[in-house]
Scaffold this motif. Sequence first.
Motif, PDB file in Angstrom:
ATOM      1  N   LYS A   1       0.662  -0.983   0.006  1.00 21.89           N
ATOM      2  CA  LYS A   1       0.017  -0.013  -0.084  1.00 21.89           C
ATOM      3  C   LYS A   1       1.164   1.078  -0.066  1.00 21.89           C
ATOM      4  O   LYS A   1       1.076   2.430  -0.499  1.00 21.89           O
ATOM      5  N   GLU A   2       2.065   1.534   0.681  1.00 21.87           N
ATOM      6  CA  GLU A   2       2.903   2.462   1.007  1.00 21.87           C
ATOM      7  C   GLU A   2       3.430   2.219  -0.611  1.00 21.87           C
ATOM      8  O   GLU A   2       3.970   3.645  -0.715  1.00 21.87           O
TER       9      GLU A   2
ATOM     10  N   THR B   1       1.201   4.422  -2.768  1.00 22.13           N
ATOM     11  CA  THR B   1       0.774   5.521  -2.174  1.00 22.13           C
ATOM     12  C   THR B   1       2.249   6.665  -3.098  1.00 22.13           C
ATOM     13  O   THR B   1       2.018   7.531  -3.246  1.00 22.13           O
TER      14      THR B   1
ATOM     15  N   ILE C   1       3.859   5.724  -5.620  1.00 17.81           N
ATOM     16  CA  ILE C   1       3.660   6.121  -6.880  1.00 17.81           C
ATOM     17  C   ILE C   1       2.707   7.053  -7.496  1.00 17.81           C
ATOM     18  O   ILE C   1       2.731   7.542  -7.828  1.00 17.81           O
ATOM     19  N   ALA C   2       1.389   7.047  -6.231  1.00 20.27           N
ATOM     20  CA  ALA C   2       0.487   7.583  -6.538  1.00 20.27           C
ATOM     21  C   ALA C   2       0.234   9.731  -5.893  1.00 20.27           C
ATOM     22  O   ALA C   2       0.056  10.047  -7.540  1.00 20.27           O
TER      23      ALA C   2
ATOM     24  N   PRO D   1       0.684  -0.935  -9.680  1.00 24.34           N
ATOM     25  CA  PRO D   1      -0.065   0.244  -8.916  1.00 24.34           C
ATOM     26  C   PRO D   1      -1.446   0.433  -8.308  1.00 24.34           C
ATOM     27  O   PRO D   1      -1.583   0.796  -7.106  1.00 24.34           O
ATOM     28  N   THR D   2      -2.121   0.180  -8.905  1.00 23.63           N
ATOM     29  CA  THR D   2      -3.408   0.238  -8.189  1.00 23.63           C
ATOM     30  C   THR D   2      -3.908  -0.968  -7.612  1.00 23.63           C
ATOM     31  O   THR D   2      -4.578  -0.577  -6.690  1.00 23.63           O
TER      32      THR D   2
ATOM     33  N   LEU E   1      -1.828   0.421  -4.064  1.00 25.73           N
ATOM     34  CA  LEU E   1      -2.766   1.335  -3.268  1.00 25.73           C
ATOM     35  C   LEU E   1      -3.523   0.361  -2.243  1.00 25.73           C
ATOM     36  O   LEU E   1      -3.995   0.909  -1.483  1.00 25.73           O
ATOM     37  N   ARG E   2      -4.057  -0.778  -2.963  1.00 24.68           N
ATOM     38  CA  ARG E   2      -5.335  -1.688  -2.337  1.00 24.68           C
ATOM     39  C   ARG E   2      -4.931  -2.094  -1.575  1.00 24.68           C
ATOM     40  O   ARG E   2      -5.002  -3.558  -0.471  1.00 24.68           O
TER      41      ARG E   2
END
Lengths: 238, 391
Positions: free
Chosen positions: B279-280, B283, B285-286, B382-383, B386-387
């Motif tokens: 998740k990190e 994040t 990447i986001a 990345p999606t 993220l989850r």
Amino acid sequence: MENSVIISIEKLVKQFPMGQGVFTALNEIDLTVQKGEFSGLIGPSGSGKTTLLNIVGSLDAPTRGEATVLGQPISKLGPREAARLRKENLGFIFQSYNLLQVHTVYENVEFPLLLLNIQAAERRKMVMDALEWVGLTSKEKSKPPQLSGGECQRVAIARAMVKRPSLVLADEPTANLDAANSHHILQTMVKLNEELGTTFLFATHDEKVISYLRRKIYLLDGKIDKIEHVAVNDTVPS
Amino acid sequence: MRLAIQLAYRNLIGAGLRTWLNVIVLSFSFVVIIWLKGIMAGWDHQAKNDMTRWEIGGGQYWHQAYDPFDPMTLEDSHAPIPSALSSEIANDEAEPILMVQGTIYPKGRMQSVIIRGIRPGQTLLDVPTQSLDTLTEVIPAVIGSVMARTSRLEKGDYAVLRWRDVNGTFDAAEVLIADIFASNVPSAEAGQIYIPLEKLRSMTSLQGQATLVTFRDPEPEREAIPGWTLKTKAELTKQIDELIKTKTTAQSIFYFILLLLAMLAIFDTQVLSIFRRQKEIGTYIALGYTRQQVVGLFTVEGTMHAALAAVMATAYGLPFLLWQAKVGWTMPMDTSQFGMAIAQTLFPVYTVGLVVTTVLIITLTTAIVSYWPSRKIAKMNPTEALRGKLQ
């Protein structure tokens, strides 16, 4: 409010491989979002709202069609250009906050500014401003595990807003919050939208969020079902 | 890079105990490797120094027939001292030594020895030959502590010494052990008995002859002397180099195991980090990182273990290493039985090169081990990340 297009989506299709075939998550989506909008993608799970948000956020690419965000065609962006778009122009708010757990509140909010190479003194001012917007100046030294869910999401909002992005993408931002915290968060975002002119695009099926939206884009099975416009005075910050 | 270092530092410090356990293991590797390498360097230094002081000086001329590994050659390994060395000998800058095979009978037992004739007034070697400069009816002799132990002779003891002269005639006389020395150089001690040079020459009818000439000045440019072989200091200490090289190779296996354990801990941590911090990663990447930059961040984070370990190693290792350099490391067993030039207490010698090389090797290895599992990030969606969905 300036009425320029910030997101333009044309005939957008997104398909995922599934078994021997493919699953079509988004099917021929056409949509435009104007600068300063406070709008949301509404729909049940699997309707494609998060997928669309990810494509707009340049975290994913369309299978066909095009999504143009701030003048940049997502399907044509390389990893570096996509990262630059996110770094400079986009803010993200996630359902589960996605804060960096070992960093303090201050460091979490500071992170996007570090990526932008902003000088320390200016960075400090911007971080404190952002924390003030969300009412967390007293918690700057706390770490996420020491905060409540509402506080964590407010930190996430501050992190998304600190660099004054053109567009904030919020994926189910209130899903893990109680009603009081949800309203608090949403009121904060409305205030930032009004004061800073930041465009907000939500993905949600939460009635509380929906009640704040001024443009409601309903998705069903990967297609836009209907779009509702709400007059500013009709939104319900109760 | 600066940002990656800044973030990596925050992440490492934030990770708490997990980081410090790795750092402790790695710092231990730093200290142990530097200490062991220091011991080897110290041994090398000490062995060569002792050999210089007690046996080889700055180098030697050997009679062409002399072979230290074949005592039978001693019979023919002698010749008049070359005139080219006369002035150096007269100035005490070179020391002739005559070597003859003999037998000693300490307290009724029999032991083969090499009788070394050496000038009592010499100052080139540390052998206490001044004890040979005495007036006694018997032949004064000096032996090393190893010889004293094996022959059970003590200072002041008498023993019968038998030898053959140049014509092959056996003769015998009584010797007095005038002194016993300890040198850490087995070849200068074991089976060696030192008596006055002129006495040995007269005993063997080898007037004016020598088996080898040791010189003080180790200058590399020395002229060739017919009938004599020049042995430079480097050649004479070559066996020490080879011995140390062999020991170092064996030690390298130990270093490898030590590093392997430390690297295993780093590798585990990296794999666990990538597994638990999806998740990190999403994040990062986001928020504007590319996947390659996240790979870089995780690699820097892993490598920073080595930097923190170096700091920690300095904190507790430096006092330890300095203390060791001062008091030395005394080996628990008797080193005189080892058959090689080694002191009972070894004093480690640390050079800048040793420390820098060790730090570089460990840091580079850590960087590689950190990068290896981090490459997985480059393939992450990345999606999904993220989850927090495992990939």
